[in-house]
Enzyme design. Structure first.
Site, short mmCIF file in Angstrom:
data_model
loop_
_atom_site.label_atom_id
_atom_site.label_comp_id
_atom_site.label_asym_id
_atom_site.label_seq_id
_atom_site.Cartn_x
_atom_site.Cartn_y
_atom_site.Cartn_z
N ASP A 121 33.82 37.54 28.22
CA ASP A 121 34.84 37.21 27.24
C ASP A 121 34.73 35.75 26.80
O ASP A 121 34.22 34.91 27.54
CB ASP A 121 36.24 37.37 27.86
CG ASP A 121 36.59 38.81 28.18
OD1 ASP A 121 35.71 39.69 28.07
OD2 ASP A 121 37.74 39.05 28.57
N ASP A 122 35.28 35.47 25.64
CA ASP A 122 35.60 34.11 25.15
C ASP A 122 34.48 33.44 24.35
O ASP A 122 34.69 32.36 23.82
CB ASP A 122 36.03 33.14 26.26
CG ASP A 122 37.32 33.56 26.94
OD1 ASP A 122 37.90 34.57 26.52
OD2 ASP A 122 37.72 32.88 27.90
N HIS A 168 38.05 40.11 20.95
CA HIS A 168 38.90 39.46 21.96
C HIS A 168 40.01 38.68 21.25
O HIS A 168 40.45 37.66 21.74
CB HIS A 168 38.02 38.55 22.82
CG HIS A 168 38.65 38.09 24.10
ND1 HIS A 168 39.33 38.95 24.96
CD2 HIS A 168 38.69 36.88 24.71
CE1 HIS A 168 39.75 38.26 26.01
NE2 HIS A 168 39.39 37.00 25.88
N HIS A 172 42.72 33.98 21.07
CA HIS A 172 43.08 34.11 22.49
C HIS A 172 44.58 34.03 22.74
O HIS A 172 45.05 33.39 23.69
CB HIS A 172 42.35 33.05 23.33
CG HIS A 172 42.01 33.57 24.70
ND1 HIS A 172 42.87 33.49 25.76
CD2 HIS A 172 40.91 34.19 25.16
CE1 HIS A 172 42.31 34.03 26.82
NE2 HIS A 172 41.12 34.47 26.49
N TYR A 209 43.98 37.68 28.69
CA TYR A 209 44.85 37.68 29.88
C TYR A 209 45.22 39.11 30.31
O TYR A 209 46.16 39.29 31.08
CB TYR A 209 46.15 36.90 29.63
CG TYR A 209 45.98 35.59 28.92
CD1 TYR A 209 45.57 34.45 29.61
CD2 TYR A 209 46.21 35.48 27.54
CE1 TYR A 209 45.40 33.23 28.96
CE2 TYR A 209 46.04 34.27 26.88
CZ TYR A 209 45.64 33.16 27.59
OH TYR A 209 45.48 31.96 26.94
N HIS A 269 33.11 35.34 31.98
CA HIS A 269 33.35 34.56 30.75
C HIS A 269 32.08 33.83 30.32
O HIS A 269 31.31 33.36 31.16
CB HIS A 269 34.49 33.56 30.98
CG HIS A 269 35.81 34.24 31.22
ND1 HIS A 269 36.24 34.63 32.47
CD2 HIS A 269 36.77 34.63 30.35
CE1 HIS A 269 37.42 35.23 32.36
NE2 HIS A 269 37.77 35.25 31.08
ZN ZN Z 1 39.61 35.51 27.32
#
Ligand code: ZN
Length: 306
Positions: A121-122, A168, A172, A209, A269
């Site tokens: 993710d991210d 995603h 965020h 989250y 991540h």
């Molecule tokens: Zn994230």
């Protein structure tokens, strides 16, 4: 091109893929890597003309994207839960089926996999490139819209290497804390970033989250998205925050334990270098016999490529 934006008014039933059967997920709190690039000067991706025609805007938004009404979204299908802040789980409605608060999984959430598989993710971020150099199997990246328009070259490189790209959100956000319109904005701008960069409509969605409940699902399903959650969390973000209770060795030990237990989906991540340092070693522990989220449930990679 504009017409492709309207293609999403289809039957969701046809797209529903059932999750595998496994035990309840483990702990599910996670945190974003810092979003480094705020401000128009960082936007590497030109704002497409079709998006100007559709939105009236001429540049990519910052962290709080504007809500643009979409004719295929039926607001009456969204349950009337009051927004609640992250961590204030006691106040969320019991029938909300919250993943992060109550480990609740909906019928169409994917949270495990026949083969123990990493997910990231991210990104996209410069750290993603180090993963791409190492990976010998296809994996799943859940991209932030704002990072996608800041690093479209890295997004495309990831995609062209055969990896699966999921959404995603735009920036965020903890979605259960937002209004319906704000949630829609987080999803629509994320999808538009992926449209403009990868020329595809995502199928898979990872809530930041783990913040998903039946109000958020009622919105994401109308975009054709399906939630991809996890049942193993590395808590690799704690390394970035120098949380003393998480060490790299602890992560490797847990990954070895998960491997001995069989399949699953691991949360990692690629938004910064420290979690990627760890991920490079996790790849060595697990080897290349892994699946993308789509492969885990024999589902489609994307709703549509164009
Ligand atoms: Zn994230």
């Amino acid at each position: 091109m504009k017409s492709s934006l309207i293609l999403l008014s289809f039957s969701l039933a046809a797209l529903t893929v059932s999750a595998g059967e496994a035990s309840d997920p483990d702990v599910i709190t996670s945190k974003a890597s810092d979003i480094e690039f705020v401000g128009e000067q960082y936007r590497q991706l030109p704002f497409p003309r079709w998006l100007t025609e559709f939105t009236g805007m001429t540049r990519w938004p910052d962290l709080d994207p504007p809500y643009i009404p979409l004719d295929f979204i039926d607001m009456d299908k969204i349950p009337d839960f009051k927004p609640y802040r992250q961590g204030l789980c006691g106040v969320n409605p019991r029938d909300a089926c919250s993943f992060d608060c109550d480990n609740c999984i909906a019928h169409d959430d994917v949270y495990t996999c026949p083969k123990l598989s990493q997910t990231f993710d991210d990104g996209p971020s410069p750290a993603t490139l180090r993963l791409l150099n190492k990976l010998k199997h296809n994996t799943t990246f859940f991209a932030l819209g704002i990072n996608t328009v800041n690093h479209p070259d890295i997004y495309r490189k990831t995609m062209e290497a055969g990896h699966l790209m999921g959404s995603h959100t735009w920036s965020h956000a903890y979605l259960p804390s937002l209004s319906n319109e704000q949630i829609i904005a987080q999803i629509q701008w994320s999808i538009w970033a992926m449209n403009a960069t990868g020329h595809h409509f995502p199928k898979w969605f990872r809530p930041p989250y783990g913040g998903i409940d039946n109000r958020v699902r009622a919105i994401t399903r109308q975009f054709g998205l399906q939630a991809a959650l996890w049942n193993h969390d590395t808590f690799d973000w704690k390394l970035v925050s120098n949380d003393p209770i998480r060490t790299e060795e602890q992560i490797y030990e847990e990954v070895r334990k998960w491997k001995s237990q069989g399949g699953g989906l691991i949360l990692e991540h690629d938004g910064s270098h420290r979690p990627v340092d760890v991920a490079l070693n996790v790849i060595d522990i697990l080897g290349p016999d892994q699946m993308t989220v789509a492969q885990c449930v024999n589902g489609p990679d994307y709703i549509r490529n164009f």
